[in-house]
Write an enzyme that holds these catalytic residues in place. Structure first.
Site, short mmCIF file in Angstrom:
data_model
loop_
_atom_site.label_atom_id
_atom_site.label_comp_id
_atom_site.label_asym_id
_atom_site.label_seq_id
_atom_site.Cartn_x
_atom_site.Cartn_y
_atom_site.Cartn_z
N CYS A 2 0.84 -1.21 0.00
CA CYS A 2 0.00 0.00 0.00
C CYS A 2 0.87 1.26 0.00
O CYS A 2 1.99 1.24 0.47
CB CYS A 2 -0.86 0.05 1.25
SG CYS A 2 -1.78 -1.43 1.59
N ARG A 27 4.17 0.25 -6.92
CA ARG A 27 4.27 -0.66 -5.78
C ARG A 27 3.20 -1.73 -5.81
O ARG A 27 3.30 -2.72 -5.07
CB ARG A 27 4.14 0.14 -4.47
CG ARG A 27 5.25 1.14 -4.27
CD ARG A 27 4.91 2.07 -3.13
NE ARG A 27 4.86 1.35 -1.88
CZ ARG A 27 5.84 1.34 -0.99
NH1 ARG A 27 6.94 2.01 -1.24
NH2 ARG A 27 5.73 0.69 0.13
N TRP A 74 -3.56 -2.33 -1.18
CA TRP A 74 -3.27 -3.68 -1.68
C TRP A 74 -3.96 -4.60 -0.66
O TRP A 74 -3.53 -4.67 0.49
CB TRP A 74 -1.77 -3.90 -1.69
CG TRP A 74 -1.28 -5.07 -2.45
CD1 TRP A 74 -1.15 -5.18 -3.80
CD2 TRP A 74 -0.78 -6.31 -1.90
NE1 TRP A 74 -0.61 -6.40 -4.13
CE2 TRP A 74 -0.39 -7.11 -2.98
CE3 TRP A 74 -0.65 -6.81 -0.61
CZ2 TRP A 74 0.14 -8.39 -2.82
CZ3 TRP A 74 -0.13 -8.08 -0.45
CH2 TRP A 74 0.25 -8.85 -1.54
N ASN A 100 -0.79 1.82 6.39
CA ASN A 100 -0.07 0.69 5.78
C ASN A 100 0.30 -0.28 6.90
O ASN A 100 0.60 0.16 8.01
CB ASN A 100 1.24 1.15 5.12
CG ASN A 100 1.00 1.79 3.78
OD1 ASN A 100 -0.12 1.88 3.33
ND2 ASN A 100 2.07 2.25 3.16
N GLY A 101 0.34 -1.57 6.59
CA GLY A 101 0.72 -2.56 7.59
C GLY A 101 -0.47 -3.42 7.99
O GLY A 101 -1.49 -3.43 7.31
N GLU A 481 16.35 -17.65 -10.66
CA GLU A 481 15.91 -16.28 -10.93
C GLU A 481 15.18 -16.20 -12.29
O GLU A 481 14.16 -15.50 -12.41
CB GLU A 481 17.13 -15.34 -10.91
CG GLU A 481 16.92 -13.92 -11.41
CD GLU A 481 15.89 -13.11 -10.63
OE1 GLU A 481 15.37 -13.60 -9.60
OE2 GLU A 481 15.58 -11.99 -11.07
N LYS A 485 11.37 -14.83 -12.74
CA LYS A 485 11.00 -13.70 -13.63
C LYS A 485 9.86 -14.12 -14.55
O LYS A 485 8.91 -13.37 -14.75
CB LYS A 485 12.19 -13.25 -14.50
CG LYS A 485 13.24 -12.41 -13.86
CD LYS A 485 12.83 -10.99 -13.54
CE LYS A 485 12.35 -10.89 -12.14
NZ LYS A 485 13.33 -10.76 -11.11
N GLU A 488 6.51 -14.50 -12.56
CA GLU A 488 5.87 -13.33 -11.97
C GLU A 488 5.28 -12.36 -12.97
O GLU A 488 4.30 -11.70 -12.67
CB GLU A 488 6.80 -12.60 -10.98
CG GLU A 488 8.00 -11.92 -11.57
CD GLU A 488 8.81 -11.17 -10.51
OE1 GLU A 488 10.03 -11.24 -10.58
OE2 GLU A 488 8.23 -10.52 -9.64
N HIS A 504 17.24 -36.63 -10.83
CA HIS A 504 16.80 -37.26 -9.58
C HIS A 504 15.29 -37.12 -9.38
O HIS A 504 14.81 -37.12 -8.26
CB HIS A 504 17.58 -36.66 -8.40
CG HIS A 504 19.05 -36.93 -8.49
ND1 HIS A 504 19.59 -38.19 -8.29
CD2 HIS A 504 20.09 -36.13 -8.82
CE1 HIS A 504 20.90 -38.13 -8.46
NE2 HIS A 504 21.23 -36.89 -8.79
N LYS A 603 5.58 -4.10 -5.09
CA LYS A 603 7.01 -3.85 -5.27
C LYS A 603 7.77 -4.04 -3.96
O LYS A 603 8.84 -4.62 -3.95
CB LYS A 603 7.21 -2.42 -5.79
CG LYS A 603 8.67 -2.03 -5.99
CD LYS A 603 9.32 -2.87 -7.07
CE LYS A 603 10.79 -2.59 -7.24
NZ LYS A 603 11.47 -3.69 -7.95
C1 F6R Z 1 11.13 -10.36 -7.89
C2 F6R Z 1 11.20 -9.37 -6.85
C3 F6R Z 1 11.11 -9.83 -5.44
C4 F6R Z 1 12.06 -9.00 -4.56
C5 F6R Z 1 11.84 -9.36 -3.08
C6 F6R Z 1 12.81 -8.62 -2.18
O1 F6R Z 1 11.32 -9.80 -9.15
O2 F6R Z 1 11.31 -8.20 -7.10
O3 F6R Z 1 11.35 -11.18 -5.31
O4 F6R Z 1 13.37 -9.27 -4.94
O5 F6R Z 1 10.53 -9.04 -2.72
O6 F6R Z 1 12.69 -7.24 -2.33
P1 F6R Z 1 13.80 -6.26 -1.78
O7 F6R Z 1 15.03 -6.48 -2.59
O8 F6R Z 1 13.23 -4.89 -1.95
O9 F6R Z 1 14.02 -6.62 -0.35
#
Ligand code: F6R
Length: 608
Positions: A2, A27, A74, A100-101, A481, A485, A488, A504, A603
């Site tokens: 949020c 975000r 959110w 927020n929270g 990774e 990507k 997501e 395995h 985000k």
């Molecule tokens: C994936 C992504 C998330 C962040 C994770 C940690 O593309 O962005 O997996 O890497 O939420 O976020 P930070 O680095 O802000 O602690």
């Protein structure tokens, strides 16, 4: 997660609030709302969906009012509806609040307040706080908010106003970020500095349990014991251009294509080739602890966690340092055998990820030295750690992390040289790594030349529902990774495997409809990788390979090849991840997905 914006000053607040909300869009959110004090009335609008829905509801109505609050929500407690969108108010519509929270004991508090006669109009945990403030209000909003905090359990940041207190805004935080922007015409308060910098670059980060009492351009900061806090503003050097797309269709593509520059930004002023070493001023104050360190425990989430896994290989191979990586959300719940010479490293782009921050705080309680690799200057992780290294790559706006990941890898390689050189790393080895780091900008630009080819591969494969990503050693975390990507942003199922592990069990999945993306640069595990590719091909699986420029052997076996320049084995992930970022991006674009704001994701995940 949020987003919060609040303003009190001389200007009309509506445009400042809406601009702030738009800058917080990245975000992730599902509804939004505003409340503005317009003379003796409150103007309140809420909408489900994008900010433009909220703007449509406001239309061209002239709204006066120099004090207001706004929010992007959110959903956590209650579905995304107008009733659940913030701001929320008390029974009389006098106290308005954004949050927020999560209020963990909200159900108990709600029952009690209902018994006392309060009427609720949403399913949210937030509304409970508006009614609590109402219960304690005796003409002073800050005091009522402070009393309410005694009843609340959980993490929060709040900004509130009372209809009868003309230019007053009151805000508080605990475990969720809040920043004050000191503009000439007033004070803006927000959950994220991106919502502020159009108005001012002078900001103050609030600490947990600090209350800010704003009256136009004047403000006071207190703690819960009513002690006055004098805090210095800091200057944020992010530019507005960094917050805009600058001609790119999406922030994600802008951030992928900007990596030659951002990697260079992370290296700037830190390489000392003639000494075969690096300079990391942010570590000076813990030089002794790093000298005595026996093991390093990295803590991070998601993409940042995968960067830590690459870091494990780097630090063990080149710095002779026992290293382990732990997912932030698991850290608190496991018993680890620390010793007084352990160091905890938190890696976080935003510096606000609750799981990572909680782990750091837990380590601080045990008096273990903590350090951070963080992008957002003065963010919570940066402040909670004893020392650290900043990424210096400007704001990362797309939800899917790309430029932060390559910067985290670069920063971990700097840390490897730094720690290696105070241990057993020779001068020539240090110099070799430094010289290779200097060449990264040019090599990343070469990898980016593959974009059209990768877009073509995406066109061929976009209807496939499952992908395997494989790699060994340094490129095993890159397989993880790459899969993340793709999942997501294109919502295609993908799994990352260690190349040698697939036989395995998971090899059973492979057939002509289940393609694999294999990271197979010419490195110390190249031959072994070739063997695994043959196993997949023998089961009819298609293979897209990432290998080293000039290699003919891989091209002879697989279905598609993408080349990356030769570099040191420990630095290959910085190059090999880029084709995977581009592949995920183009798959999502072809499938018509919202690349920068994927569904269900935020985000910065500021709740545990
Ligand atoms: C994936 C992504 C998330 C962040 C994770 C940690 O593309 O962005 O997996 O890497 O939420 O976020 P930070 O680095 O802000 O602690």
């Amino acid at each position: 997660m949020c987003g919060i914006v609040g303003y009190s000053g001389q200007k009309n607040s509506l445009m400042i609030l809406l601009d702030g909300l738009r800058r917080l869009e990245y975000r992730g959110y599902d509804s939004s709302g505003i409340a503005i004090k317009d003379n003796d009335k409150i103007y309140n609008r809420k909408a489900v969906g994008e900010i433009k829905e909220l703007e449509a509801k406001i239309g061209d109505k002239q709204i006066e009012g120099n004090v207001g609050i706004a929010h992007t929500r959110w959903a956590t407690h209650g579905t995304p509806t107008e009733a659940n969108a913030h701001p929320h108010c008390d029974c009389q519509g006098k106290i308005w609040l954004v949050h927020n929270g999560i209020i963990e004991n909200h159900q108990k508090l709600k029952k009690q307040l209902q018994k006392e006669g309060h009427k609720f109009s949403s399913e949210t945990d937030t509304e409970v706080v508006a009614h609590l403030i109402e219960k304690y209000y005796q003409g002073d909003l800050a005091q009522a908010l402070k009393k309410s905090l005694h009843d609340i359990e959980g993490a929060y940041s709040f900004v509130a106003f009372h209809k009868d207190e003309p230019s007053r805004l009151v805000a508080v935080k605990k475990g969720s970020p809040l920043v004050l922007g000191l503009a000439e015409d007033g004070v803006i308060v927000a959950s994220d500095v991106t919502a502020i910098i159009k108005q001012t670059r002078d900001v103050i980060y609030l600490e947990d349990e600090e209350i800010v009492d704003i009256n136009g351009s004047n403000f006071d900061i207190f703690n819960l014991a009513n002690e006055y806090k004098k805090k210095k503003a800091m200057y944020v050097d992010w530019s507005i251009e960094q917050l805009e797309k600058n001609g790119y269709p999406h922030f994600m593509l802008k951030e992928i294509c900007g990596q030659p520059e951002t990697v260079t930004d992370s290296l700037r002023g830190r390489l000392v080739a003639e000494e075969g070493n690096v300079k990391l001023g942010g570590l000076d104050n813990i030089a002794k602890e790093l000298n005595d360190m026996k093991d390093l425990i990295s803590v991070a989430c998601g993409t940042a966690y995968y960067a830590c896994l690459v870091g494990e290989y780097m630090l063990e191979e080149y710095a002779d340092l026992s290293t382990k990586s732990i997912v932030g959300s698991e850290f608190r719940y496991r018993k680890y055998c620390f010793n007084k010479n352990s160091v905890i490293l938190g890696v976080s782009q935003s510096g606000e990820t609750a799981d990572t921050l909680t782990a750091i705080k837990e380590a601080n309680k045990k008096y273990i030295t903590t350090l951070g690799i963080v992008n957002v200057v003065s963010s919570s992780v940066a402040r909670a750690t004893t020392a650290g290294i900043y990424n210096h790559i400007g704001p990362e706006i797309a939800v899917a992390s790309t430029k932060a990941f390559t910067s985290q890898l670069v920063t971990l390689s700097l840390l490897t040289v730094y720690l290696g050189r105070i241990r057993n790393m020779s001068f020539p080895m240090g110099q070799r790594i430094v010289q290779e780091l200097e060449k990264l900008q040019e090599k990343i630009s070469k990898v980016l030349e593959n974009e059209e080819k990768i877009a073509g591969i995406a066109k061929k494969y976009y209807q496939v529902p499952n992908f395997a990503f494989l790699g060994r050693k340094y490129n095993y975390p890159i397989a993880l990774e790459g899969a993340l990507k793709l999942k997501e942003i294109s919502y295609i199922h993908a799994e990352g495997f260690a190349g040698g592990e697939i036989k395995h069990g998971s090899l059973a999945l492979i057939d002509k409809n289940f393609p694999s993306i294999f990271l197979v640069p010419e490195d110390s595990v190249y031959e072994k990788n070739l063997g695994n590719i043959q196993e997949i091909k023998a089961r009819g699986g298609n293979v897209i390979a990432i290998t080293t420029e000039g290699n003919k052997e891989v091209a002879g076996i697989v279905d598609e090849v993408i080349y990356i320049p030769k570099t040191l084995e420990m630095l290959t992930p910085i190059l090999s991840v880029i084709p995977l970022q581009l592949f995920a991006y183009h798959m999502a674009v072809i499938k018509g997905k919202d690349v920068d704001k994927p569904r269900n994701l935020a985000k910065s995940v500021t709740v545990e």
